[in-house]
Structures are given as C-alpha cells and as structure tokens.
Write an enzyme that holds these catalytic residues in place. Structure first.
Site, PDB file in Angstrom:
ATOM      1  N   ASP A  37       0.755  -1.194   0.042  1.00  0.00           N
ATOM      2  CA  ASP A  37      -0.085  -0.097   0.085  1.00  0.00           C
ATOM      3  C   ASP A  37       0.894   1.248  -0.053  1.00  0.00           C
ATOM      4  O   ASP A  37       1.943   1.279   0.552  1.00  0.00           O
ATOM      5  CB  ASP A  37      -0.901  -0.034   1.199  1.00  0.00           C
ATOM      6  CG  ASP A  37      -2.162   0.761   1.068  1.00  0.00           C
ATOM      7  OD1 ASP A  37      -3.362   0.210   0.996  1.00  0.00           O
ATOM      8  OD2 ASP A  37      -2.111   2.009   1.077  1.00  0.00           O
ATOM      9  N   ASP A  60       3.222   2.094  -4.681  1.00  0.00           N
ATOM     10  CA  ASP A  60       2.338   2.919  -5.399  1.00  0.00           C
ATOM     11  C   ASP A  60       1.860   2.074  -6.746  1.00  0.00           C
ATOM     12  O   ASP A  60       2.868   1.680  -7.485  1.00  0.00           O
ATOM     13  CB  ASP A  60       2.996   4.193  -5.803  1.00  0.00           C
ATOM     14  CG  ASP A  60       2.175   5.135  -6.584  1.00  0.00           C
ATOM     15  OD1 ASP A  60       1.267   4.390  -7.368  1.00  0.00           O
ATOM     16  OD2 ASP A  60       2.620   6.483  -6.812  1.00  0.00           O
ATOM     17  N   VAL A  61       0.777   1.681  -6.898  1.00  0.00           N
ATOM     18  CA  VAL A  61       0.442   0.697  -7.855  1.00  0.00           C
ATOM     19  C   VAL A  61       0.783   1.307  -9.291  1.00  0.00           C
ATOM     20  O   VAL A  61       0.604   0.412 -10.202  1.00  0.00           O
ATOM     21  CB  VAL A  61      -1.058   0.280  -7.860  1.00  0.00           C
ATOM     22  CG1 VAL A  61      -1.300  -0.759  -6.502  1.00  0.00           C
ATOM     23  CG2 VAL A  61      -2.166   1.335  -7.921  1.00  0.00           C
ATOM     24  N   TYR A 152     -14.570   6.642 -12.962  1.00  0.00           N
ATOM     25  CA  TYR A 152     -14.458   5.576 -12.138  1.00  0.00           C
ATOM     26  C   TYR A 152     -15.238   4.280 -12.902  1.00  0.00           C
ATOM     27  O   TYR A 152     -14.284   3.202 -12.871  1.00  0.00           O
ATOM     28  CB  TYR A 152     -15.274   5.783 -10.762  1.00  0.00           C
ATOM     29  CG  TYR A 152     -15.140   4.591  -9.799  1.00  0.00           C
ATOM     30  CD1 TYR A 152     -14.108   4.699  -9.131  1.00  0.00           C
ATOM     31  CD2 TYR A 152     -16.052   3.550  -9.803  1.00  0.00           C
ATOM     32  CE1 TYR A 152     -13.869   3.525  -8.042  1.00  0.00           C
ATOM     33  CE2 TYR A 152     -16.277   2.742  -8.967  1.00  0.00           C
ATOM     34  CZ  TYR A 152     -14.982   2.525  -7.902  1.00  0.00           C
ATOM     35  OH  TYR A 152     -15.041   1.539  -7.316  1.00  0.00           O
ATOM     36  N   LYS A 156     -13.125   0.740 -13.795  1.00  0.00           N
ATOM     37  CA  LYS A 156     -13.712  -0.481 -13.390  1.00  0.00           C
ATOM     38  C   LYS A 156     -14.172  -1.221 -14.614  1.00  0.00           C
ATOM     39  O   LYS A 156     -14.069  -2.621 -14.502  1.00  0.00           O
ATOM     40  CB  LYS A 156     -14.653  -0.189 -12.556  1.00  0.00           C
ATOM     41  CG  LYS A 156     -14.149   0.418 -11.111  1.00  0.00           C
ATOM     42  CD  LYS A 156     -13.068  -0.375 -10.429  1.00  0.00           C
ATOM     43  CE  LYS A 156     -12.635   0.207  -9.141  1.00  0.00           C
ATOM     44  NZ  LYS A 156     -11.780  -0.781  -8.488  1.00  0.00           N
ATOM     45  N   THR A 189     -16.653   1.524   3.996  1.00  0.00           N
ATOM     46  CA  THR A 189     -15.155   1.687   4.128  1.00  0.00           C
ATOM     47  C   THR A 189     -14.816   3.178   4.027  1.00  0.00           C
ATOM     48  O   THR A 189     -15.438   3.798   3.679  1.00  0.00           O
ATOM     49  CB  THR A 189     -14.408   0.723   3.003  1.00  0.00           C
ATOM     50  OG1 THR A 189     -14.278   1.496   1.841  1.00  0.00           O
ATOM     51  CG2 THR A 189     -14.752  -0.550   2.814  1.00  0.00           C
TER      52      THR A 189
HETATM   53  N1  LIG Z   1     -15.989   0.737  -0.879  1.00  0.00           N
HETATM   54  C1  LIG Z   1     -16.831   0.814  -1.628  1.00  0.00           C
HETATM   55  O1  LIG Z   1     -18.182   0.911  -1.789  1.00  0.00           O
HETATM   56  C2  LIG Z   1     -16.595   0.023  -2.998  1.00  0.00           C
HETATM   57  C3  LIG Z   1     -17.376  -0.494  -4.160  1.00  0.00           C
HETATM   58  C4  LIG Z   1     -17.074  -1.070  -5.105  1.00  0.00           C
HETATM   59  C5  LIG Z   1     -15.570  -1.213  -5.656  1.00  0.00           C
HETATM   60  N2  LIG Z   1     -14.683  -0.925  -4.371  1.00  0.00           N
HETATM   61  C6  LIG Z   1     -13.264  -0.980  -4.798  1.00  0.00           C
HETATM   62  O2  LIG Z   1     -12.758  -1.812  -3.831  1.00  0.00           O
HETATM   63  C7  LIG Z   1     -11.294  -1.528  -3.675  1.00  0.00           C
HETATM   64  C8  LIG Z   1     -10.985  -1.369  -2.231  1.00  0.00           C
HETATM   65  O3  LIG Z   1     -11.563  -0.123  -1.694  1.00  0.00           O
HETATM   66  P1  LIG Z   1     -11.960   0.298  -0.204  1.00  0.00           P
HETATM   67  O4  LIG Z   1     -13.481   0.379  -0.326  1.00  0.00           O
HETATM   68  O5  LIG Z   1     -11.390  -1.041   0.607  1.00  0.00           O
HETATM   69  O6  LIG Z   1     -11.354   1.728  -0.164  1.00  0.00           O
HETATM   70  P2  LIG Z   1     -10.306   1.908   1.094  1.00  0.00           P
HETATM   71  O7  LIG Z   1      -9.955   3.539   0.722  1.00  0.00           O
HETATM   72  O8  LIG Z   1     -10.479   1.551   2.451  1.00  0.00           O
HETATM   73  O9  LIG Z   1      -8.676   1.209   0.651  1.00  0.00           O
HETATM   74  C9  LIG Z   1      -8.168   1.623  -0.512  1.00  0.00           C
HETATM   75  C10 LIG Z   1      -6.556   1.516  -0.255  1.00  0.00           C
HETATM   76  O10 LIG Z   1      -5.929   1.436  -1.446  1.00  0.00           O
HETATM   77  C11 LIG Z   1      -4.800   2.524  -1.277  1.00  0.00           C
HETATM   78  N3  LIG Z   1      -4.467   2.952  -2.531  1.00  0.00           N
HETATM   79  C12 LIG Z   1      -4.959   3.898  -3.151  1.00  0.00           C
HETATM   80  N4  LIG Z   1      -4.255   4.234  -4.126  1.00  0.00           N
HETATM   81  C13 LIG Z   1      -3.357   3.878  -4.165  1.00  0.00           C
HETATM   82  C14 LIG Z   1      -1.997   3.766  -4.896  1.00  0.00           C
HETATM   83  N5  LIG Z   1      -1.701   4.398  -5.964  1.00  0.00           N
HETATM   84  N6  LIG Z   1      -0.951   2.630  -4.577  1.00  0.00           N
HETATM   85  C15 LIG Z   1      -1.167   2.090  -3.589  1.00  0.00           C
HETATM   86  N7  LIG Z   1      -2.128   1.954  -2.690  1.00  0.00           N
HETATM   87  C16 LIG Z   1      -3.223   2.692  -3.029  1.00  0.00           C
HETATM   88  C17 LIG Z   1      -5.233   3.267   0.063  1.00  0.00           C
HETATM   89  O11 LIG Z   1      -4.123   3.777   0.627  1.00  0.00           O
HETATM   90  C18 LIG Z   1      -5.995   2.305   0.732  1.00  0.00           C
HETATM   91  O12 LIG Z   1      -5.405   1.553   1.647  1.00  0.00           O
HETATM   92  C19 LIG Z   1     -11.052  -0.365  -4.546  1.00  0.00           C
HETATM   93  O13 LIG Z   1     -10.646  -0.885  -5.933  1.00  0.00           O
HETATM   94  C20 LIG Z   1     -12.504   0.256  -4.759  1.00  0.00           C
HETATM   95  O14 LIG Z   1     -12.650   1.013  -6.124  1.00  0.00           O
HETATM   96  C21 LIG Z   1     -15.248  -0.200  -3.494  1.00  0.00           C
END
Ligand SMILES: NC(=O)c1ccc[n+]([C@@H]2O[C@H](COP(=O)([O-])OP(=O)(O)OC[C@H]3O[C@@H](n4cnc5c(N)ncnc54)[C@H](O)[C@@H]3O)[C@@H](O)[C@H]2O)c1
Length: 252
Positions: A37, A60-61, A152, A156, A189
C-alpha cells in the site's frame, strides 16, 4: 481454519477497507499476507497487529518498479507467491463534462493501469509456484454506468475485461493461474465515508446509498472478503474469467 494453508497472498490496498479485511481472513485461514500500500503508517500498523504471517511492502500501484520490488520482497520473505488481490483503488465523482484530463488519468492509472501492472508483475512468480489465483476488484460500476462516476466507471470496466484476458491467456498457456473479478456494491469503508454525510435531496448520503441496495443497507468489507477468500482458495478451482457480484441485490 486452513482454507489457505501455506498460501502466500499479495494484497494491493491491503492497509484499509476490503484489502485489510481480506488480509485478516488470509491469516485466519493459515496463509501469509503481504500488505502492499502507499499508506505506510496504516499498513505497518496492521502488519504489526497481525503478526509474523504478515509483511508490509510499500507500493504505489502506478509504479512498475515498486510492483517488482513488492513481488520480490514477498518471495524473499515467504518463499513463493500464490495469490494476488488487486484492491488498491480510488473513488471519484465526476461527469464527462467536468472531469479534467489529469483527473481522468489519475483515476484510470490507479484503478486500471495499477491492476494491469499487478497482474504482469505477479504472473512470473505464480508460474514459479506452479499456479495461482488473481482477484481484481472492479465494482458494480464496472458492470453498469452511473451519471456521477464517469472516470471511475471507465476504469472499473477496464478491470472487468482485463481480468478476462488474463484468465484466457493463462489458461491457454496452461500456467494453472486463474483470474476473476469481484464487483461490490457500496461497502462501508473509508473510501465512501465522505459521501455518507453529504445530503442527497431530503435524505442523508448514507440513507441514499443504503436504498440503492434491495437488502436495504451498505455492505461490510468482511462480506466482500469472504467472496475473495473463496476465489483465492482451491475451492474455486473451476472458476476463471468470471464476474463475482457482491452487491445486496443492487444490479438485480
Ligand atoms: N467501498 C466501496 O463502496 C467499493 C465499491 C466497489 C468497489 N470498491 C473497490 O474496492 C477496492 C478497495 O476499496 P475500499 O473500499 O477498501 O477502499 P479504502 O479506501 O478503504 O482502501 C483503498 C486502499 O488503496 C490504497 N491506495 C489507493 N491508491 C493507491 C496507490 N496508488 N498505490 C497503492 N495503494 C493505493 C489506499 O491507501 C487504501 O489503503 C477499490 O478498488 C474500490 O474501487 C469499493
């Protein structure tokens, strides 16, 4: 408690939300987890809490070199790599008329290109391990559109079809590597926290989001992690290139 016995799983976005919930399950089920992360403070704190079965790797991804280092650190520490969860992502609200080029690139770089780089970096190590499972988190907004989430949705949607390519390529090459996408509805989250207090008409943001789901509530990170655990484990051995929806009925 041993559904992932001796399996090593690299989790991008492992410091928070769905990635962190998955790390907890991986450890509970006898596996090892690498939390990769860009949030070092949160990632290191969680790794300390979960103990010796967990390593934090700064990532950093969008950085190809950092991905290669994270995979190398995984193999050096735990001996091999069997699973990859691409969970790092950002959620942004915009439309085709108000999204700048820089913003479009940022969202697609993190969500889309980051997933591509993750798959590319992990496959050689999984080949060495004799196979593996890749899980890419897309969204319900990778299956259908939304007027408020242009960049977004685009990112996705790309994850959804990148997943199918990786699955087909690895099957054709007989690598024993499967690849599936997961499509959550709105999950409680830190990603969606800012929206919960923003009113929509006469509803709170939370109420508005809850009502999108026929089950009448937001999802929990643990509920998505349970689906991911199934996909990382050998229980899903005949699933590849598929879309796994976890959305409280939203897309129904
Ligand atoms: N929460 C929702 O409602 C939801 C719905 C559909 C999909 N998602 C997807 O689920 C996945 C996880 O989301 P979440 O809800 O756990 O969010 P979150 O914000 O709790 O976690 C996301 C994590 O990604 C890390 N991150 C962001 N950019 C980064 C980068 N460039 N390099 C490395 N790390 C990075 C952040 O530091 C964080 O720890 C995401 O891909 C999100 O799009 C979430």
């Amino acid at each position: 408690m041993s559904r992932l016995a001796d399996k090593v799983v690299l989790i991008s976005g492992g410091a928070s939300g769905i990635g962190a919930a998955t790390a907890r399950l991986v450890v509970r089920e006898g596996g090892k987890a690498v939390l990769a992360d860009r949030d070092g403070a949160k990632g290191r704190a969680l790794a300390r809490e979960l103990g010796d079965a967990v390593l934090f790797a700064p990532l950093d991804v969008t950085d190809e070199t950092a991905w290669n280092k994270a995979v190398a650190a995984t193999v050096e520490t735990f001996g091999s790599l069997h699973g990859l969860l691409n969970a790092a992502g950002v959620g942004v609200r915009n439309s085709i008329e108000d999204c700048s080029l820089a913003e479009y690139r940022r969202v697609n770089d993190i969500n889309g290109l980051g997933t591509f780089l993750g798959c590319q970096a992990a496959i050689p190590a999984m080949k060495q391990a004799g196979g593996g499972s890749i899980v890419n988190i897309s969204s319900v907004l990778g299956l259908r559109g939304a007027s408020y989430a242009m960049a977004y949705c685009a990112s996705k949607g790309a994850v959804r079809l990148l997943t199918k390519h990786v699955a087909l390529h690895c099957a054709q090459m007989k690598y024993g590597i499967r690849c599936n996408s997961v499509h959550p509805g709105y999950i409680d989250t830190p990603m969606i926290a800012p929206r919960l207090d923003q009113p929509v008409g006469n509803m709170s943001g939370r109420q508005w989001l809850e009502e999108l789901h026929p089950l009448g509530r937001l999802g929990r990170a643990e509920e998505v992690a349970a689906m991911i655990l199934f996909l990382l484990s050998d229980e899903s051995s005949f699933s590849t290139g598929s879309e796994f929806v976890c959305d409280g009925g939203l897309t129904a």
